[in-house]
Motif scaffolding. Sequence first.
Motif, mmCIF file in Angstrom:
data_model
loop_
_atom_site.group_PDB
_atom_site.id
_atom_site.type_symbol
_atom_site.label_atom_id
_atom_site.label_comp_id
_atom_site.label_asym_id
_atom_site.label_seq_id
_atom_site.Cartn_x
_atom_site.Cartn_y
_atom_site.Cartn_z
ATOM 1 N N THR A 1 -6.438 -7.298 -7.673
ATOM 2 C CA THR A 1 -7.086 -8.180 -6.712
ATOM 3 C C THR A 1 -7.746 -7.313 -5.659
ATOM 4 O O THR A 1 -7.189 -6.288 -5.256
ATOM 5 C CB THR A 1 -6.056 -9.103 -6.020
ATOM 6 O OG1 THR A 1 -5.535 -10.034 -6.977
ATOM 7 C CG2 THR A 1 -6.666 -9.872 -4.857
ATOM 8 N N LEU A 2 -8.935 -7.723 -5.214
ATOM 9 C CA LEU A 2 -9.579 -7.052 -4.096
ATOM 10 C C LEU A 2 -9.721 -8.078 -2.975
ATOM 11 O O LEU A 2 -10.208 -9.187 -3.206
ATOM 12 C CB LEU A 2 -10.949 -6.505 -4.483
ATOM 13 C CG LEU A 2 -11.520 -5.444 -3.530
ATOM 14 C CD1 LEU A 2 -10.682 -4.182 -3.571
ATOM 15 C CD2 LEU A 2 -12.964 -5.121 -3.879
ATOM 16 N N ALA A 3 -9.276 -7.699 -1.781
ATOM 17 C CA ALA A 3 -9.314 -8.613 -0.645
ATOM 18 C C ALA A 3 -10.088 -7.994 0.502
ATOM 19 O O ALA A 3 -10.094 -6.770 0.682
ATOM 20 C CB ALA A 3 -7.905 -8.965 -0.187
ATOM 21 N N MET A 4 -10.748 -8.860 1.274
ATOM 22 C CA MET A 4 -11.409 -8.426 2.495
ATOM 23 C C MET A 4 -10.652 -9.022 3.667
ATOM 24 O O MET A 4 -10.415 -10.232 3.722
ATOM 25 C CB MET A 4 -12.876 -8.859 2.519
ATOM 26 C CG MET A 4 -13.661 -8.288 3.688
ATOM 27 S SD MET A 4 -15.462 -8.457 3.445
ATOM 28 C CE MET A 4 -15.738 -7.188 2.194
ATOM 29 N N LEU A 5 -10.239 -8.159 4.605
ATOM 30 C CA LEU A 5 -9.447 -8.574 5.755
ATOM 31 C C LEU A 5 -10.313 -8.531 7.008
ATOM 32 O O LEU A 5 -10.821 -7.459 7.373
ATOM 33 C CB LEU A 5 -8.230 -7.658 5.932
ATOM 34 C CG LEU A 5 -7.444 -7.272 4.666
ATOM 35 C CD1 LEU A 5 -6.305 -6.321 5.020
ATOM 36 C CD2 LEU A 5 -6.920 -8.505 3.964
ATOM 37 N N ASN A 6 -10.479 -9.661 7.661
ATOM 38 C CA ASN A 6 -11.238 -9.749 8.903
ATOM 39 C C ASN A 6 -10.286 -10.008 10.062
ATOM 40 O O ASN A 6 -9.465 -10.934 10.002
ATOM 41 C CB ASN A 6 -12.270 -10.882 8.840
ATOM 42 C CG ASN A 6 -13.369 -10.633 7.839
ATOM 43 O OD1 ASN A 6 -13.601 -9.501 7.421
ATOM 44 N ND2 ASN A 6 -14.057 -11.686 7.443
ATOM 45 N N LEU A 7 -10.403 -9.202 11.107
ATOM 46 C CA LEU A 7 -9.578 -9.371 12.302
ATOM 47 C C LEU A 7 -10.479 -9.376 13.530
ATOM 48 O O LEU A 7 -11.135 -8.377 13.831
ATOM 49 C CB LEU A 7 -8.546 -8.244 12.416
ATOM 50 C CG LEU A 7 -7.490 -8.162 11.312
ATOM 51 C CD1 LEU A 7 -6.681 -6.873 11.449
ATOM 52 C CD2 LEU A 7 -6.569 -9.377 11.358
ATOM 53 N N GLY A 8 -10.521 -10.518 14.227
ATOM 54 C CA GLY A 8 -11.241 -10.568 15.489
ATOM 55 C C GLY A 8 -10.496 -9.754 16.539
ATOM 56 O O GLY A 8 -9.388 -9.267 16.300
ATOM 57 N N PRO A 9 -11.080 -9.559 17.726
ATOM 58 C CA PRO A 9 -10.415 -8.797 18.788
ATOM 59 C C PRO A 9 -8.994 -9.293 19.035
ATOM 60 O O PRO A 9 -8.767 -10.487 19.211
ATOM 61 C CB PRO A 9 -11.313 -9.038 20.002
ATOM 62 C CG PRO A 9 -12.668 -9.279 19.414
ATOM 63 C CD PRO A 9 -12.409 -10.049 18.152
ATOM 64 N N CYS A 10 -8.040 -8.373 18.992
ATOM 65 C CA CYS A 10 -6.621 -8.648 19.252
ATOM 66 C C CYS A 10 -5.961 -9.551 18.205
ATOM 67 O O CYS A 10 -4.825 -9.986 18.398
ATOM 68 C CB CYS A 10 -6.421 -9.272 20.631
ATOM 69 S SG CYS A 10 -7.039 -8.267 21.997
ATOM 70 N N SER A 11 -6.624 -9.830 17.101
ATOM 71 C CA SER A 11 -6.034 -10.684 16.072
ATOM 72 C C SER A 11 -5.152 -9.872 15.134
ATOM 73 O O SER A 11 -5.240 -8.634 15.089
ATOM 74 C CB SER A 11 -7.134 -11.401 15.283
ATOM 75 O OG SER A 11 -7.856 -12.275 16.122
ATOM 76 N N LEU B 1 -11.223 -4.616 7.038
ATOM 77 C CA LEU B 1 -10.542 -3.713 6.116
ATOM 78 C C LEU B 1 -10.669 -4.262 4.702
ATOM 79 O O LEU B 1 -10.841 -5.462 4.499
ATOM 80 C CB LEU B 1 -9.064 -3.557 6.482
ATOM 81 C CG LEU B 1 -8.754 -3.153 7.937
ATOM 82 C CD1 LEU B 1 -8.426 -4.383 8.775
ATOM 83 C CD2 LEU B 1 -7.599 -2.155 7.995
ATOM 84 N N VAL B 2 -10.583 -3.385 3.720
ATOM 85 C CA VAL B 2 -10.589 -3.783 2.313
ATOM 86 C C VAL B 2 -9.228 -3.450 1.730
ATOM 87 O O VAL B 2 -8.685 -2.355 1.955
ATOM 88 C CB VAL B 2 -11.697 -3.062 1.524
ATOM 89 C CG1 VAL B 2 -11.566 -3.351 0.029
ATOM 90 C CG2 VAL B 2 -13.068 -3.514 2.025
ATOM 91 N N SER B 3 -8.682 -4.400 0.989
ATOM 92 C CA SER B 3 -7.335 -4.267 0.434
ATOM 93 C C SER B 3 -7.396 -4.367 -1.082
ATOM 94 O O SER B 3 -7.952 -5.326 -1.623
ATOM 95 C CB SER B 3 -6.441 -5.376 1.008
ATOM 96 O OG SER B 3 -5.188 -5.407 0.377
ATOM 97 N N ALA B 4 -6.830 -3.383 -1.770
ATOM 98 C CA ALA B 4 -6.764 -3.388 -3.236
ATOM 99 C C ALA B 4 -5.307 -3.551 -3.660
ATOM 100 O O ALA B 4 -4.433 -2.813 -3.197
ATOM 101 C CB ALA B 4 -7.336 -2.092 -3.800
ATOM 102 N N LEU B 5 -5.048 -4.536 -4.514
ATOM 103 C CA LEU B 5 -3.688 -4.818 -4.970
ATOM 104 C C LEU B 5 -3.645 -4.788 -6.488
ATOM 105 O O LEU B 5 -4.546 -5.315 -7.151
ATOM 106 C CB LEU B 5 -3.219 -6.187 -4.468
ATOM 107 C CG LEU B 5 -3.259 -6.385 -2.947
ATOM 108 C CD1 LEU B 5 -4.476 -7.205 -2.557
ATOM 109 C CD2 LEU B 5 -1.996 -7.042 -2.438
ATOM 110 N N ASN B 6 -2.607 -4.186 -7.052
ATOM 111 C CA ASN B 6 -2.546 -3.995 -8.494
ATOM 112 C C ASN B 6 -1.931 -5.196 -9.219
ATOM 113 O O ASN B 6 -1.017 -5.070 -10.033
ATOM 114 C CB ASN B 6 -1.796 -2.709 -8.845
ATOM 115 C CG ASN B 6 -0.351 -2.731 -8.366
ATOM 116 O OD1 ASN B 6 -0.016 -3.451 -7.429
ATOM 117 N ND2 ASN B 6 0.493 -1.927 -8.993
#
Length: 301
Positions: free
Chosen positions: A155-165, A229-234
């Motif tokens: 799986t490939l995931a994209m992680l979005n974090l706003g300021p202080c999130s 951030l980009v997250s790769a999971l096996n």
Amino acid sequence: MPFLPASFNKVFSSLRSNRQSTVTSDNKSDITLFNDLPDAEKQQAIIKLQELASGQPGQKSIRRFNWKLAAMVFLGTLCTVAIVLAGVAFGADTDPELSAKLRMATTNLDRMALLPKDEDWHFDFTKQDKYTFAPGGVVNANAASFPAVIGQGMTLAMLNLGPCSMLPPHIHPRATNFVVAMSGTTRTFMIAENGARTVEETLTPGQMTIFPTASVHTMMNIGCENAQLVSALNSEDAGTHNLANAFFSLPANFTQTILGGEVNLQSVGSHIPDVGTGSAWGPDACRAACAAKGKMIKRTW
């Protein structure tokens, strides 16, 4: 022979008083069908049926009745089509039939044949409903959302974090997680198991860390700019399990015993954020500092 509604039978029974019913060998009355009537009786049957439909004897309302019926059928068809199209556009990501075929395919060539279009191999993270920075979101390209992933083992995931999130503490029960920072400044924490130390990292663009399978981990954007951030999971189905949500779903006597009798369980539990888009608002102190710089996304709760 065509089937006719009961209303026709009522009409026919009043018109065929001069016709004798015959009895078959199995003692059942023979039914006179519309097509068997003489033309004159057919016309009388139609007039009678018009009167039954309108409720007003002598008035021919069959044309008006048919137009209303046709309009109802037409509108019903439009509604059905709209519902189907809405289901295609906004329904669940998973296509169970395609997923099953992809999993049952004997060879990779068989799987390729099930995904014949170029767009079958294209996934746009930015078009997904969880792609947000207020407070943030996790978008997964996995077996459910992107069928081409099936058979690829990740799986490939994209992680979005706003300021202080932040991403609340959670585990992935079926996958190791490699996380690479693309923008912003993100602080991460990981605990592999009981007795293991807490691993803390600060990631800036081009840096990464690893969260082993089923390890507890969390992360927070400690800056006042958006972090991505980009997250790769096996695993094609890594799963996510938020610890606080799980803990407070236990019976109250369990959680109260663990936290202690002095704790207001209802008050503490009410502050646990819903799973939502995957991200949650972070500490108020961080948000206040960013707001003072004019860089804080307004909280909408």
